[in-house]
Design a protein around this motif. Structure first.
Motif, mmCIF file in Angstrom:
data_model
loop_
_atom_site.group_PDB
_atom_site.id
_atom_site.type_symbol
_atom_site.label_atom_id
_atom_site.label_comp_id
_atom_site.label_asym_id
_atom_site.label_seq_id
_atom_site.Cartn_x
_atom_site.Cartn_y
_atom_site.Cartn_z
ATOM 1 N N MET A 143 -3.260 8.966 4.723
ATOM 2 C CA MET A 143 -3.202 10.424 4.698
ATOM 3 C C MET A 143 -3.885 10.855 3.406
ATOM 4 N N THR A 196 0.635 18.201 7.662
ATOM 5 C CA THR A 196 0.680 16.787 7.276
ATOM 6 C C THR A 196 2.100 16.345 6.943
ATOM 7 N N PHE A 248 5.935 10.057 3.270
ATOM 8 C CA PHE A 248 5.002 9.412 4.217
ATOM 9 C C PHE A 248 5.434 7.973 4.475
ATOM 10 N N THR A 249 5.935 7.314 3.457
ATOM 11 C CA THR A 249 6.461 5.950 3.627
ATOM 12 C C THR A 249 7.732 5.972 4.474
ATOM 13 N N SER A 277 6.678 8.274 -1.406
ATOM 14 C CA SER A 277 6.760 9.567 -0.722
ATOM 15 C C SER A 277 7.451 9.479 0.641
ATOM 16 N N GLY A 332 -2.151 3.752 8.300
ATOM 17 C CA GLY A 332 -3.412 4.440 8.042
ATOM 18 C C GLY A 332 -3.324 5.145 6.694
ATOM 19 N N GLY A 387 0.797 -1.223 0.000
ATOM 20 C CA GLY A 387 0.000 0.000 0.000
ATOM 21 C C GLY A 387 0.828 1.271 0.000
ATOM 22 N N TYR A 388 2.084 1.193 0.424
ATOM 23 C CA TYR A 388 2.899 2.408 0.567
ATOM 24 C C TYR A 388 3.482 2.843 -0.780
ATOM 25 N N ASP A 389 3.713 4.172 -0.911
ATOM 26 C CA ASP A 389 4.200 4.736 -2.171
ATOM 27 C C ASP A 389 5.636 5.269 -2.041
ATOM 28 N N ARG A 439 -3.625 10.465 -1.910
ATOM 29 C CA ARG A 439 -3.829 9.372 -0.958
ATOM 30 C C ARG A 439 -2.477 8.714 -0.723
ATOM 31 N N HIS A 440 -2.028 8.697 0.510
ATOM 32 C CA HIS A 440 -0.763 8.051 0.865
ATOM 33 C C HIS A 440 -0.965 7.161 2.086
ATOM 34 N N TYR A 441 -0.476 5.941 2.016
ATOM 35 C CA TYR A 441 -0.412 5.161 3.251
ATOM 36 C C TYR A 441 0.568 5.838 4.198
ATOM 37 N N SER A 442 0.228 5.833 5.475
ATOM 38 C CA SER A 442 1.073 6.480 6.475
ATOM 39 C C SER A 442 0.816 5.819 7.818
ATOM 40 N N SER A 482 6.982 6.457 8.030
ATOM 41 C CA SER A 482 6.297 5.317 8.650
ATOM 42 C C SER A 482 7.269 4.227 9.107
#
Lengths: 281, 281
Positions: free
Chosen positions: B16, B62, A261-262, A259, B14, A255-257, B8-11, A265
């Motif tokens: 984001m 964010t 944000f990954t 960015s 969850g 699910g992670y990309d 839409r990003h997994y974070s 995490s």
């Protein structure tokens, strides 16, 4: 080699510092960021290097990864170099994946890049001296991590210096640059068309080398990374590593990309990996 | 009122999310961000509102605060609105502290602001309906936090709705906008020169009101904040709160500045404060 502080922020009871200095190796002015985990020195600091991806500066990691929490908890210093030489007098390209912000951390041999694009020497010779002047109480334990182009940079620099670093980790690295468009473009411009000159800069080649001390390697790759299919595939690298009996902890996270944000995490897990391996030295 | 997902990003296990929607109240297209802590619904979510400071959009929080780790750990949803109406047709000012990015979260009564700058109604009426459509399993427990202009916004919105929110917290809030340059400029333009019209929008006035239900309030202020002296001083607010027997946990943190590095450093503590108070409802 004097580095001047140009930004200073308290962060998690430590200091997030940004420096400017004149690089002799790159023949230009450079910036880098440095996190020091406590303001009262309690012990000698281990040092983690972070290498960023295409288009980034040191600011992306310092502002978006949330690493300071873990560096503070483990009392580890972290250095974040820029991704290329910089400045109006430095060769560049209109493309975002070549020139400034896109050094691939190699020592260029071709024109017009050769004079300034000596990032490997900058990272492994000049910058370590500057950092050791700034942090008098380094423990000598070092490890290296990075993202995308910088994920490959971490693998390449780590594998070329296997006795210096205790561990390597990478987020979404370009594992086989000689085989994918980003790497082929950069290597052609910086190193020339003769692919034999590329080998010393490609992690998938370096991991076959007999000088290869077996470093612990952790790789995190998001399953929803838009660049995965064309730039980041792991098959060639992992097969070569396996042939060489090099164990790689390659985790594909669903699910992670691509960015930050990954990166944020899984930053805690990567810090634990580095600190555990540095402490076992 | 349909909100469309534009990012839409997994974070932290969850999501984001960033949404775009047509705001009827603001008469323009708006974006906001929403964090949902788990992809598998385990319980009803409490909801924390974050209001950002001057010049920010929802992206600053964010990308730079690292809040997702704590929202995930506590299984709390977080909504981050933009700081003003937006768009080329929306009144603006060449100054960074007035107009777009600088709404102060009030309902403007003056021209040219009145038509669009109805941020208080947007935050308290329109956006809650949109969010409750997007998250079917809200627990109904809500709290509010923010930074600088948004720190005041959190106090103002929270104090005007004391039965709706369980707690308020703020980083470096403009505690007495009617008494400092940022607030005086914005209130004069949005509300007019008659200072009696400012009172309902100023936390230092609101905290005296008899309708004031005593909400738990936590404030974190860095001692090295460049804006502290002219814009953020606490004396008037704290004295007024004390007269009203309103307890404020005001912590001045030594060395920290006005940046997101400070917010990130104390985000875990603020989340614990909000979650504890929401769970006690």
């Amino acid at each position: 080699m004097i580095a001047e502080v140009i930004e200073r922020h308290y962060s998690f009871e430590g200091e997030m510092l940004k420096y400017r200095h004149q690089s002799e190796v790159l023949a230009c002015e450079m910036t880098f960021s440095l996190y020091l985990p406590t303001l009262v020195t309690k012990k000698d600091y281990s040092l983690i290097w972070w290498l960023s991806g295409l288009t980034c500066t040191d600011d992306n990691f310092t502002q978006k990864s949330g690493f300071q929490k873990y560096a503070a908890a483990h009392e580890v210093a972290v250095i974040i170099p820029d991704t290329s030489p910089r400045g109006i007098e430095i060769p560049d390209s209109p493309d975002w994946d070549l020139g400034q912000g896109a050094s691939f951390y190699v020592n260029a041999t071709e024109e017009p890049w050769q004079k300034n694009y000596q990032m490997y020497s900058y990272l492994t010779e000049e910058l370590p001296k500057i950092v050791s002047d700034l942090i008098p109480n380094l423990s000598g334990n070092e490890s290296i991590m990075g993202h995308s182009m910088g994920g490959h940079g971490a693998l390449m620099v780590g594998l070329k210096n296997p006795t210096r670093f205790s561990a390597i980790s990478a987020f979404a690295p370009i594992l086989s640059p000689s085989q994918v468009p980003w790497g082929q473009k950069a290597f052609t411009h910086y190193l020339g068309k003769d692919k034999s000159s590329w080998e010393q800069w490609d992690a998938t080649n370096l991991i076959t080398k007999p000088f290869q001390h077996k470093l612990p390697i952790l790789i995190t790759q998001g399953s929803e990374d838009n660049f995965y299919e064309n730039q980041l595939q792991e098959y060639s690298f992992l097969a070569t590593a396996k042939e060489n009996k090099q164990n790689i902890n390659y985790q594909k996270v669903v699910g992670y990309d691509h960015s930050y944000f990954t990166i944020a995490s899984f930053m805690e897990e990567h810090f634990k990996f580095h600190v555990t391996n540095m402490e076992n030295q």
